[in-house]
Write a protein that holds these residues in place. Sequence first.
Motif, PDB file in Angstrom:
ATOM      1  N   GLU A 175       0.837  -1.198   0.000  1.00 38.88           N
ATOM      2  CA  GLU A 175       0.000   0.000   0.000  1.00 38.88           C
ATOM      3  C   GLU A 175       0.883   1.264   0.000  1.00 38.88           C
ATOM      4  O   GLU A 175       0.604   2.224  -0.708  1.00 38.88           O
ATOM      5  CB  GLU A 175      -0.891  -0.061   1.236  1.00 38.88           C
ATOM      6  CG  GLU A 175      -1.740   1.165   1.462  1.00 38.88           C
ATOM      7  CD  GLU A 175      -2.315   1.170   2.874  1.00 38.88           C
ATOM      8  OE1 GLU A 175      -2.612   0.070   3.389  1.00 38.88           O
ATOM      9  OE2 GLU A 175      -2.437   2.250   3.448  1.00 38.88           O
ATOM     10  N   ILE A 234       1.132   4.333  -2.649  1.00 37.37           N
ATOM     11  CA  ILE A 234       1.009   5.745  -2.255  1.00 37.37           C
ATOM     12  C   ILE A 234       2.224   6.537  -2.743  1.00 37.37           C
ATOM     13  O   ILE A 234       2.100   7.657  -3.229  1.00 37.37           O
ATOM     14  CB  ILE A 234       0.827   5.876  -0.719  1.00 37.37           C
ATOM     15  CG1 ILE A 234      -0.503   5.237  -0.305  1.00 37.37           C
ATOM     16  CG2 ILE A 234       0.866   7.340  -0.300  1.00 37.37           C
ATOM     17  CD1 ILE A 234      -0.717   5.145   1.194  1.00 37.37           C
ATOM     18  N   ILE A 281       1.875   7.367  -6.289  1.00 44.48           N
ATOM     19  CA  ILE A 281       0.923   8.468  -6.478  1.00 44.48           C
ATOM     20  C   ILE A 281       1.591   9.793  -6.106  1.00 44.48           C
ATOM     21  O   ILE A 281       1.548  10.768  -6.851  1.00 44.48           O
ATOM     22  CB  ILE A 281      -0.357   8.231  -5.640  1.00 44.48           C
ATOM     23  CG1 ILE A 281      -1.090   6.972  -6.135  1.00 44.48           C
ATOM     24  CG2 ILE A 281      -1.266   9.447  -5.689  1.00 44.48           C
ATOM     25  CD1 ILE A 281      -2.228   6.502  -5.239  1.00 44.48           C
TER      26      ILE A 281
HETATM   27  P1  ADP Z   1      -3.190   7.425   7.499  1.00 47.99           P
HETATM   28  O1  ADP Z   1      -3.130   6.052   8.060  1.00 47.99           O
HETATM   29  O2  ADP Z   1      -2.684   8.514   8.391  1.00 47.99           O
HETATM   30  O3  ADP Z   1      -4.513   7.760   6.875  1.00 47.99           O
HETATM   31  P2  ADP Z   1      -2.189   6.670   4.923  1.00 47.99           P
HETATM   32  O4  ADP Z   1      -1.093   5.658   4.878  1.00 47.99           O
HETATM   33  O5  ADP Z   1      -3.558   6.260   4.592  1.00 47.99           O
HETATM   34  O6  ADP Z   1      -2.103   7.421   6.310  1.00 47.99           O
HETATM   35  O7  ADP Z   1      -1.792   7.873   3.934  1.00 47.99           O
HETATM   36  C1  ADP Z   1      -0.506   8.423   3.971  1.00 47.99           C
HETATM   37  C2  ADP Z   1      -0.499   9.649   3.095  1.00 47.99           C
HETATM   38  O8  ADP Z   1      -0.760   9.264   1.749  1.00 47.99           O
HETATM   39  C3  ADP Z   1      -1.569  10.660   3.449  1.00 47.99           C
HETATM   40  O9  ADP Z   1      -1.057  11.951   3.211  1.00 47.99           O
HETATM   41  C4  ADP Z   1      -2.683  10.365   2.487  1.00 47.99           C
HETATM   42  O10 ADP Z   1      -3.453  11.513   2.222  1.00 47.99           O
HETATM   43  C5  ADP Z   1      -1.907   9.922   1.243  1.00 47.99           C
HETATM   44  N1  ADP Z   1      -2.641   8.971   0.407  1.00 47.99           N
HETATM   45  C6  ADP Z   1      -3.035   7.713   0.690  1.00 47.99           C
HETATM   46  N2  ADP Z   1      -3.683   7.125  -0.331  1.00 47.99           N
HETATM   47  C7  ADP Z   1      -3.733   8.071  -1.317  1.00 47.99           C
HETATM   48  C8  ADP Z   1      -4.286   8.107  -2.598  1.00 47.99           C
HETATM   49  N3  ADP Z   1      -4.985   7.082  -3.135  1.00 47.99           N
HETATM   50  N4  ADP Z   1      -4.145   9.260  -3.322  1.00 47.99           N
HETATM   51  C9  ADP Z   1      -3.497  10.326  -2.803  1.00 47.99           C
HETATM   52  N5  ADP Z   1      -2.930  10.338  -1.594  1.00 47.99           N
HETATM   53  C10 ADP Z   1      -3.055   9.235  -0.847  1.00 47.99           C
END
Ligand code: ADP
Length: 313
Positions: free
Chosen positions: A2, A6, A9
């Motif tokens: 995952e 990210i 992206i």
């Molecule tokens: P959390 O557990 O704090 O929500 P995540 O691992 O879900 O953290 O996300 C980490 C970062 O990546 C955050 O800034 C989130 O906004 C970004 N992020 C996660 N998935 C996506 C996505 N599909 N598109 C854009 N940004 C993403």
Amino acid sequence: MEFDLIARIRDRAPGRADVVLGIGDDAALLQVPPGMQLVVAMDTLNAGVHFPVATAPADIGWKALAVNLSDLAAMGAQPAWCTLSLSLPEAGAAFVDGFLDGFLELAARHDVSLVGGDTTRGPLSVCVTMHGLVEPGRALRRAGAGVGDDVWVTGTPGDAAAALAALQAGAAVDRSLRARLDRPTPRVAAGRALAGVASACIDVSDGLLADLGHICAASGVGACIELDRLPASPALSRFKPDLRWPWQATGGDDYELCFTAPAAQRETVVDALAATGEIAATRIGRIDASTGVRAQCPDGTAWTPAMPGYRHF
Ligand code: ADP
Ligand code: MG
């Protein structure tokens, strides 16, 4: 896995000067310009419901952003930032790369920054939240249509529905119609131009008559549409009216703007849209003091569609 997705992206996400903090922290920080109102919309696309399962990832990416930009356009807002929630059946780096090709191509055209989101495993589903800006008092709403106002529609509705009908029938699909289904053009510049001009506005996602019905309900008025005024693209003009009218009047996925304006504003509407160089609009009917939306055949008789519009449930 995952985190790898990210990172892919984040590496491609475009920035903007007003993004204080983008992807990578627990939340994004955005600088709203003084004196502007924040406009927020969200739309979800589920595989097999909102796009055919065989749709190319890049087209899914384009459409996921387009439908959200269309909501902002219908409010007369200027798009600025978005977040993206991706539910993917498997790790899918190839899907994400393709998805971003379409998503970021459209984002670049509108100077939209992807500032965050969420990535999970599950059935293929894409949800975008779009943030934009509008001057206080200038947002276009569904309420506001007045008796006697003209009803207008941008572009040529019905193309996406015609493409979908051909796909579902297993028939050959005209390329220009297919493009309108897979890569709808959100009418952002038109929406901006109509802010402060139109009396009410909605984007056509569930069918012209159904969506105009939402304007009527919110405005406490009725409307009558003349079927022979509905604009048709060259590809759609090849179909006879009995086939074409249901697609134009009740087909979904157009992402054109349906709006109303006082008759005294006709020239202003035409000029404001012409100044954008984006798309023209056509007068298709009139707001009246009845309730609901009626459609009229060229001979003046009432027309009853077999399907009043797309229903999600
Ligand atoms: P959390 O557990 O704090 O929500 P995540 O691992 O879900 O953290 O996300 C980490 C970062 O990546 C955050 O800034 C989130 O906004 C970004 N992020 C996660 N998935 C996506 C996505 N599909 N598109 C854009 N940004 C993403
Ligand atoms: Mg998260």
